[in-house]
Design an enzyme around this catalytic site. Structure first.
Site, PDB file in Angstrom:
ATOM      1  N   GLY A  76      49.068  39.164  26.427  1.00  0.00           N
ATOM      2  CA  GLY A  76      49.529  39.403  27.791  1.00  0.00           C
ATOM      3  C   GLY A  76      49.053  38.297  28.695  1.00  0.00           C
ATOM      4  O   GLY A  76      48.192  37.500  28.329  1.00  0.00           O
ATOM      5  N   GLY A  78      47.776  37.576  32.711  1.00  0.00           N
ATOM      6  CA  GLY A  78      47.366  38.143  33.990  1.00  0.00           C
ATOM      7  C   GLY A  78      47.926  37.341  35.142  1.00  0.00           C
ATOM      8  O   GLY A  78      48.292  36.180  34.992  1.00  0.00           O
ATOM      9  N   GLY A  79      47.962  37.965  36.316  1.00  0.00           N
ATOM     10  CA  GLY A  79      48.492  37.282  37.483  1.00  0.00           C
ATOM     11  C   GLY A  79      47.441  37.074  38.558  1.00  0.00           C
ATOM     12  O   GLY A  79      47.786  36.873  39.721  1.00  0.00           O
ATOM     13  N   GLY A  81      43.989  35.320  40.457  1.00  0.00           N
ATOM     14  CA  GLY A  81      43.331  34.048  40.666  1.00  0.00           C
ATOM     15  C   GLY A  81      41.872  34.110  40.283  1.00  0.00           C
ATOM     16  O   GLY A  81      41.356  35.140  39.832  1.00  0.00           O
ATOM     17  N   ASP A 171      44.327  50.048  40.783  1.00  0.00           N
ATOM     18  CA  ASP A 171      45.564  49.733  40.059  1.00  0.00           C
ATOM     19  C   ASP A 171      45.670  50.596  38.802  1.00  0.00           C
ATOM     20  O   ASP A 171      45.943  50.087  37.701  1.00  0.00           O
ATOM     21  CB  ASP A 171      45.617  48.253  39.710  1.00  0.00           C
ATOM     22  CG  ASP A 171      47.038  47.760  39.431  1.00  0.00           C
ATOM     23  OD1 ASP A 171      47.998  48.442  39.856  1.00  0.00           O
ATOM     24  OD2 ASP A 171      47.195  46.695  38.804  1.00  0.00           O
TER      25      ASP A 171
END
Length: 337
Positions: A76, A78-79, A81, A171
């Site tokens: 996967g 991740g998005g 920073g 989340d």
């Protein structure tokens, strides 16, 4: 001509000087940010907050383990920073629970910081519920789903009541719940998590999360509390019951949001129609009763006003009670044979 040329030369020099000054300022800002980041990294990696230290992997080790980031090793992407990655390290260095994915360490040498977790081999809950697992995998039965609900609630309850200070995940969703080879659930992805201050009832922060799971009160007033996670978990319970997505544009326009859809069906006394056919076909009366009980619990978690929602500890206790009813029926079946 000479005067004009001299003017052009002075103008060009001024432009070059301005550009050089701006580049210098930019470089200085970057350097200061890097220094702050390095200090923060050091504090996190050395567990200055009182938690355990994270193992520091070299870039060479990471590249070797991933076969230089080969696509066939990719699970996967991740998005988040750098700051959110470091936040995740900070969170995970302070917690330890069987239903939370364990952090092995991190790498800060490469272009982007990388987190290294324990490998959870059985994919995400979302993939299982939506049929995206490899062929041959059995669908989740009711017993599996109840225990996944319990495991997840216990992990979140630990966050809210055992961590010091408390932690709000922010989340919670089925794609952030991983299943091991025994189908035990582990909560993952703590990049958006926030540490609560012990003298505050909420945290004021811009609303972040995933549509379909987002607490409407948090979305409206930006006040994050433990009940924001409770709301999101209520949506996960509906996913476990229905095997449907939290947001699905293939449903009727008024039913795109799963929470709204199930609430409408409940109001119309059609709850049984939304339960996954895999679960309800052939189910006993007791099993159907426990499915309804979990649905009522889910809708309690989804109450509009957060003060009307149960705590995650209360949710966990209620799920344990539902499991005890289902287990007692199972024992009775065996005795009657």
């Amino acid at each position: 001509m000479i005067y004009k040329g001299a003017t052009c030369g002075v103008g060009a020099a001024l432009i070059l000087a301005t550009v050089a000054f701006l580049l210098y300022k930019r470089h200085k800002r970057i350097l200061e940010a890097q220094q702050r980041l390095a200090k923060e990294r050091e504090g996190i990696l050395n567990a200055s907050g009182g938690g355990k230290a994270a193992k520091l992997f070299s870039g060479k080790e990471i590249k070797k383990a991933t076969n230089d980031f080969s696509a066939d090793r990719l699970l996967g992407v991740g998005g988040y920073g750098t700051d959110q990655v470091l936040n995740e390290v900070r969170i995970l260095c302070q917690v330890n629970h069987r239903n939370l994915v364990g952090l092995l360490g991190c790498c800060v040498e490469l272009e982007q910081p990388i987190l290294v977790y324990e490998f959870i081999e059985n994919g995400t809950l979302h993939d299982h519920l939506t049929g995206q697992m490899p062929k041959g995998r059995a669908s989740l039965n009711w017993n599996n789903r109840l225990h996944i609900a319990r495991d997840t609630s216990e992990g979140l309850s630990y966050f809210h009541f055992m961590a010091v200070p408390p932690i709000y995940h922010r989340d919670v969703k089925s794609s952030n719940i991983l299943l091991d080879f025994k189908m035990n659930a582990k909560v993952s992805d703590f990049g958006l998590s926030r540490l609560a201050q012990t003298d505050m009832s909420h945290i004021s922060t811009c609303a972040q999360g995933t549509l379909g799971y987002l607490d409407p009160e948090y979305y409206r007033n930006y006040q994050l509390t433990d009940k924001s996670d409770v709301y999101s978990f209520g949506v996960v319970l509906l996913e476990l019951l229905t095997s449907q997505k939290a947001i699905d544009f293939n449903r009727a326009s008024d039913d795109v949001n799963l929470a709204v859809y199930v609430q409408r069906m409940m109001d119309e006394e059609k709850l049984i129609e939304v339960i996954d056919p895999v679960l309800k076909n052939g189910a006993s009366n007791i099993e159907l009763d426990t499915m309804k009980a979990l649905a009522f619990l889910a809708l309690g978690c989804l109450e509009e006003k957060r003060q009307n929602r149960p705590s995650m500890k209360e949710v966990s206790e209620e799920i344990e009670y539902i499991i005890s009813i289902a287990s007692a029926k199972g024992v009775a079946k065996e005795v009657s044979k």
